[in-house]
Scaffold this motif. Structure first.
Motif, PDB file in Angstrom:
ATOM      1  N   ASP A  36       0.864  -1.296  -0.025  1.00  0.00           N
ATOM      2  CA  ASP A  36      -0.141   0.033  -0.078  1.00  0.00           C
ATOM      3  C   ASP A  36       0.987   1.034  -0.144  1.00  0.00           C
ATOM      4  OD1 ASP A  36      -1.900  -1.957   0.376  1.00  0.00           O
ATOM      5  OD2 ASP A  36      -2.601  -1.078   2.243  1.00  0.00           O
ATOM      6  N   SER A  37       0.333   2.296  -0.558  1.00  0.00           N
ATOM      7  CA  SER A  37       1.072   3.530  -0.552  1.00  0.00           C
ATOM      8  C   SER A  37       2.306   3.514  -1.162  1.00  0.00           C
ATOM      9  CB  SER A  37       0.869   4.137   1.202  1.00  0.00           C
ATOM     10  OG  SER A  37      -0.079   4.266   1.619  1.00  0.00           O
ATOM     11  N   PHE A  38       2.416   2.998  -2.219  1.00  0.00           N
ATOM     12  CA  PHE A  38       3.853   2.946  -2.726  1.00  0.00           C
ATOM     13  C   PHE A  38       4.132   4.389  -3.138  1.00  0.00           C
ATOM     14  CE2 PHE A  38       6.751   2.972  -6.401  1.00  0.00           C
ATOM     15  CZ  PHE A  38       7.624   2.018  -6.049  1.00  0.00           C
ATOM     16  N   VAL A  39       3.335   5.077  -3.838  1.00  0.00           N
ATOM     17  CA  VAL A  39       3.545   6.418  -3.933  1.00  0.00           C
ATOM     18  C   VAL A  39       3.493   7.097  -2.615  1.00  0.00           C
ATOM     19  CG1 VAL A  39       2.856   8.618  -5.321  1.00  0.00           C
ATOM     20  CG2 VAL A  39       2.720   6.500  -6.279  1.00  0.00           C
ATOM     21  N   SER A  40       4.818   7.615  -1.958  1.00  0.00           N
ATOM     22  CA  SER A  40       4.699   8.414  -0.645  1.00  0.00           C
ATOM     23  C   SER A  40       5.692   9.458  -0.815  1.00  0.00           C
ATOM     24  CB  SER A  40       5.174   7.458   0.373  1.00  0.00           C
ATOM     25  OG  SER A  40       3.800   6.718   0.772  1.00  0.00           O
ATOM     26  N   GLN A  73      -4.271   5.081  -6.106  1.00  0.00           N
ATOM     27  CA  GLN A  73      -3.381   4.006  -5.712  1.00  0.00           C
ATOM     28  C   GLN A  73      -4.289   3.457  -4.400  1.00  0.00           C
ATOM     29  OE1 GLN A  73       0.306   4.638  -4.130  1.00  0.00           O
ATOM     30  NE2 GLN A  73      -0.212   6.225  -2.663  1.00  0.00           N
ATOM     31  N   GLY A  74      -5.411   3.730  -4.145  1.00  0.00           N
ATOM     32  CA  GLY A  74      -6.188   3.149  -3.093  1.00  0.00           C
ATOM     33  C   GLY A  74      -5.741   3.469  -1.534  1.00  0.00           C
ATOM     34  N   SER A  75      -4.739   4.043  -1.264  1.00  0.00           N
ATOM     35  CA  SER A  75      -4.591   4.507   0.159  1.00  0.00           C
ATOM     36  C   SER A  75      -3.890   5.851  -0.046  1.00  0.00           C
ATOM     37  CB  SER A  75      -4.154   3.665   0.868  1.00  0.00           C
ATOM     38  OG  SER A  75      -2.702   3.321   0.388  1.00  0.00           O
ATOM     39  N   ASN A  76      -3.786   6.770   0.819  1.00  0.00           N
ATOM     40  CA  ASN A  76      -3.243   8.046   0.615  1.00  0.00           C
ATOM     41  C   ASN A  76      -1.419   7.749   0.925  1.00  0.00           C
ATOM     42  OD1 ASN A  76      -5.168   9.763   0.400  1.00  0.00           O
ATOM     43  ND2 ASN A  76      -5.543   9.876   2.476  1.00  0.00           N
ATOM     44  N   ALA A 376      -1.359   5.973 -10.951  1.00  0.00           N
ATOM     45  CA  ALA A 376      -2.590   5.470 -11.890  1.00  0.00           C
ATOM     46  C   ALA A 376      -2.185   4.079 -12.573  1.00  0.00           C
ATOM     47  CB  ALA A 376      -2.737   6.382 -13.481  1.00  0.00           C
ATOM     48  N   PHE A 377      -1.204   3.978 -12.949  1.00  0.00           N
ATOM     49  CA  PHE A 377      -0.420   2.721 -13.248  1.00  0.00           C
ATOM     50  C   PHE A 377      -0.531   1.533 -12.171  1.00  0.00           C
ATOM     51  CE2 PHE A 377       2.986  -0.474 -14.397  1.00  0.00           C
ATOM     52  CZ  PHE A 377       2.363  -0.690 -15.772  1.00  0.00           C
ATOM     53  N   LEU A 378      -0.199   1.781 -11.114  1.00  0.00           N
ATOM     54  CA  LEU A 378      -0.304   0.784  -9.886  1.00  0.00           C
ATOM     55  C   LEU A 378      -1.752   0.259  -9.619  1.00  0.00           C
ATOM     56  CD1 LEU A 378       2.661   2.107  -7.404  1.00  0.00           C
ATOM     57  CD2 LEU A 378       2.705   0.407  -9.117  1.00  0.00           C
ATOM     58  N   GLY A 379      -2.546   1.502  -9.672  1.00  0.00           N
ATOM     59  CA  GLY A 379      -3.956   1.006  -9.583  1.00  0.00           C
ATOM     60  C   GLY A 379      -4.082   0.931  -7.952  1.00  0.00           C
ATOM     61  N   ASP A 380      -5.476   0.441  -7.579  1.00  0.00           N
ATOM     62  CA  ASP A 380      -6.074   0.237  -6.117  1.00  0.00           C
ATOM     63  C   ASP A 380      -5.170  -0.689  -5.556  1.00  0.00           C
ATOM     64  OD1 ASP A 380      -6.838  -0.185  -3.792  1.00  0.00           O
ATOM     65  OD2 ASP A 380      -9.011   0.267  -4.629  1.00  0.00           O
TER      66      ASP A 380
END
Ligand SMILES: *[C@@H]1O[C@H](CO)[C@@H](O)[C@H](O)[C@H]1NC(C)=O
Ligand SMILES: *[C@@H]1O[C@H](CO)[C@@H](O)[C@H](O)[C@H]1NC(C)=O
Ligand SMILES: *[C@@H]1O[C@H](CO)[C@@H](O)[C@H](O)[C@H]1NC(C)=O
Ligand SMILES: *[C@@H]1O[C@H](CO)[C@@H](O)[C@H](O)[C@H]1NC(C)=O
Ligand SMILES: *[C@@H]1O[C@H](CO)[C@@H](O)[C@H](O)[C@H]1NC(C)=O
Ligand SMILES: *[C@@H]1O[C@H](CO)[C@@H](O)[C@H](O)[C@H]1NC(C)=O
Ligand SMILES: *[C@@H]1O[C@H](CO)[C@@H](O)[C@H](O)[C@H]1NC(C)=O
Ligand SMILES: *[C@@H]1O[C@H](CO)[C@@H](O)[C@H](O)[C@H]1NC(C)=O
Ligand SMILES: *[C@@H]1O[C@H](CO)[C@@H](O)[C@H](O)[C@H]1NC(C)=O
Ligand SMILES: *[C@@H]1O[C@H](CO)[C@@H](O)[C@H](O)[C@H]1NC(C)=O
Ligand SMILES: *[C@@H]1O[C@H](CO)[C@@H](O)[C@H](O)[C@H]1NC(C)=O
Ligand SMILES: *[C@@H]1O[C@H](CO)[C@@H](O)[C@H](O)[C@H]1NC(C)=O
Length: 520
Positions: A36-40, A73-76, A376-380
């Motif tokens: 989760d939250s890969f983009v941080s 990505q489904g989580s902040n 957007a590429f990773l998605g939820d």
């Protein structure tokens, strides 16, 4: 328009030449499911009040930009508050201002190097609902000042981060540079891994006692867990593996092995250069492999395109945006567990400027659009198992990635990184590359891919710093304060047809990127 085909690696028998084969299910070297939250993000300690505001004046613009990413990505994103300035900050319980900083341009032009925070600094943690944080505690200051700062701030941080706002803990920023820092060494030359570990254990044990006294639920819920050791990178004066072997995790309170990275130097030479990205991530993969037996995820807790907060015309350009996409997706594909992109007020590489200053206008900056494309590429990631695989094109100038959602190929990303400079290139048409993929045959009860939707990350050129869009959307402040706005002058909803033989072809202009969404 000049185009050229791409010859890619191995070909499946019987396929037309030059097509890039796509596996229907994750290949052997695809990543494990992305956390989760890969983009941080990591936000410079001294800039945090600018980014978040305070309870009487929350920074809603920053919050909107963060929530956009959370929605994709489904989580902040997880917000780490730290950096060099966390280790400069001392605490003054009687100070009414959140932060008082003074600059010494000999040490840094970008942030204050003498910093005092008061209790109201922690009010900034109250402004963004549903966001989780790490507060970076000062390890560098030793003696009484360091001790008083630690015992003064731990209770305030644990209380401010109650109610679900606490992500993890962190003590010290890049202690592997304490002996050698060009901004002034803060440890003697004999200070080695053993000394660091003793000090870290001593101070984290003091922290735990304070948390136990002030916020016992944190300990009871198993949330006294660290990002550590937050080293500056391979090759510095402390070695991560020796540090680990010296007992850093003796108390079993490390949740993530945390390292930092600041790679780039020039745009085409190092940033818009996949070969250079592969080499720079390799050092981290080596470390991570050597620590694989710990079973802990290895993450980049602070990174961006360039040391010293970036350079104008380089780190704020669309070229750096493309670097950000390639770098983050390559990290995802190779098992780096999470990437915190570093931000600060007036920083050239920042994804956004949270407040107006004499140096920089308030607004969404080019790198943000890269964050959007990655999310957007990773998605939820919360609802699905998403695994990323590197489709190595064997080129310095471009690379591709596949996203597998619950085991099935759903998306392909292509990043084209040949510099197209609007200043120098405006005389001729913009070249593009043509990519042909061989889609996998039907896997889902015989179904095969029916059509492919295209989302593009676009700007006028690699040197553009404005006018960036992803999938026809602008997130610029001046349109709707960071909320996505569809522009009617950018093409979107583009669909490419799948040929009878399962081939799909897409043109990608130099200095741009695309996501192909497979409709099964
Ligand atoms: C809260 O933010 C406002 C606006 O930036 C500022 O004037 C005020 O001093 C801040 N409050 C504290 C306690 O720092
Ligand atoms: C900065 O460096 C210059 C030249 O070495 C020196 O004269 C000056 O005193 C320094 N300033 C500070 C604030 O240390
Ligand atoms: C916070 O998250 C909860 C649960 O997902 C949701 O119900 C709530 O609306 C969110 N609040 C804000 C301000 O986004
Ligand atoms: C304590 O900090 C000072 C300066 O910040 C440094 O010179 C000194 O070596 C440090 N001592 C120890 C034991 O870490
Ligand atoms: C650190 O230095 C001490 C004293 O010289 C030595 O005993 C110890 O083995 C060193 N630690 C490492 C990891 O080299
Ligand atoms: C930390 O070190 C200090 C000074 O050496 C010592 O007095 C204290 O007991 C230690 N605390 C813990 C929790 O280890
Ligand atoms: C890309 O990076 C590699 C590895 O650092 C380097 O050898 C190569 O010269 C770079 N390419 C360009 C065009 O600068
Ligand atoms: C990775 O580790 C291997 C084996 O120790 C070493 O040969 C290689 O040079 C390392 N690569 C990097 C980029 O550090
Ligand atoms: C910001 O602007 C001020 C005033 O013009 C200037 O002195 C300072 O050097 C600038 N800082 C940076 C990092 O450019
Ligand atoms: C994954 O495997 C593919 C196909 O063998 C190869 O081209 C690519 O370089 C590999 N990627 C990584 C990151 O190991
Ligand atoms: C674009 O070209 C101009 C003119 O040659 C040059 O000054 C500038 O540095 C280039 N920008 C980038 C980002 O390459
Ligand atoms: C597209 O529309 C946006 C928003 O109205 C505007 O800022 C931009 O200049 C337009 N771009 C072109 C190429 O006309």
């Amino acid at each position: 328009m000049f185009t050229s085909g791409i010859v890619a690696g191995l070909l499946f028998a019987g396929l037309a030449q030059c097509a890039i084969p796509l596996c229907p299910a994750p290949p052997q070297n695809a990543s494990k499911p992305i956390l989760d939250s890969f983009v941080s993000f990591s936000i410079e300690f001294s800039s945090f009040p600018d980014f978040a505001g305070n309870s009487s004046n929350p920074n809603a613009f920053s919050y909107t930009l963060l929530k956009n990413l959370g929605g994709l990505q489904g989580s902040n994103p997880i917000i780490r508050v730290g950096g060099n300035t966390q280790d400069y900050a001392t605490f003054d319980a009687s100070q009414t201002e959140a932060l008082i900083g003074s600059f010494n341009f000999n040490r840094s032009k970008d942030y204050p190097t003498t910093i005092s925070i008061g209790p109201s600094y922690f009010d900034s943690y109250s402004t963004w609902p549903n966001m989780t944080f790490l507060h970076g505690f000062n390890l560098a200051k030793n003696g009484t000042v360091g001790y008083d700062t630690l015992i003064g701030t731990v209770p305030l941080a644990c209380k401010a981060l109650g109610n679900g706002k606490l992500a993890y803990w962190q003590l010290g920023n890049e202690p592997d540079l304490y002996k050698t820092s060009s901004q002034g060494p803060v440890r003697p030359s004999w200070w080695n891994e053993t000394d660091y570990v003793q000090e870290w254990l001593n101070k984290t044990r003091i922290m735990k006692q304070l948390v136990q006294e002030n916020c016992p639920e944190v300990v009871a819920q198993g949330k006294f867990k660290f990002y550590a050791p937050s080293f500056g990178g391979a090759g510095n004066s402390l070695n991560l593996i020796r540090t680990w072997n010296a007992g850093l995790d003796a108390d079993n309170d490390i949740a993530f092995i945390d390292s930092h990275k600041q790679p780039g130097v020039t745009l085409q030479g190092t940033l818009m250069n996949h070969t250079s990205t592969v080499l720079s991530v390799a050092k981290h993969l080596n470390e991570s492999n050597l620590l694989a037996n710990t079973g802990l995820p290895y993450i980049l807790g602070e990174t961006n395109s360039l040391y010293n907060e970036g350079a104008p015309g380089l780190s704020n350009s669309f070229g750096a945006t493309l670097w950000g996409v390639d770098f983050n997706l390559y990290c995802a594909a190779t098992g780096i567990g999470r990437v915190h992109m570093h931000q600060g007020t007036n920083y050239r590489y920042a994804s956004w400027q949270p407040v107006q200053t004499v140096n920089e206008t308030l607004g969404t900056k080019a790198p943000y659009y890269g964050n959007i494309m990655v999310a957007a590429f990773l998605g939820d990631l919360t609802a699905n198992n998403v695994s990323i695989s590197d489709i190595e094109l064997g080129s310095t100038y471009q690379n591709a990635y596949a996203a597998y959602v619950n085991g099935r190929l759903e998306r392909v990303a292509i990043i084209q990184m040949r510099a197209y400079n609007t200043t120098t290139g405006a005389s001729g048409p913009r070249p593009s590359e043509t990519f042909t993929f061989q889609l996998p045959p039907g896997t889902n009860k015989g179904a095969s891919v029916k059509s492919v939707g295209v989302q593009r990350l676009l700007a006028n050129g690699s040197d553009a710093i404005t006018g960036i869009t992803f999938d026809g959307y602008s997130y610029n402040y001046e349109l709707d304060e960071g909320r996505p706005v569809v522009l009617n002058n950018v093409t979107r909803n583009e669909v490419v047809q799948v040929a009878q033989n399962g081939m799909v072809t897409v043109d990608v202009p130099w200095s741009s990127a695309v996501i192909l969404n497979l409709h099964w």
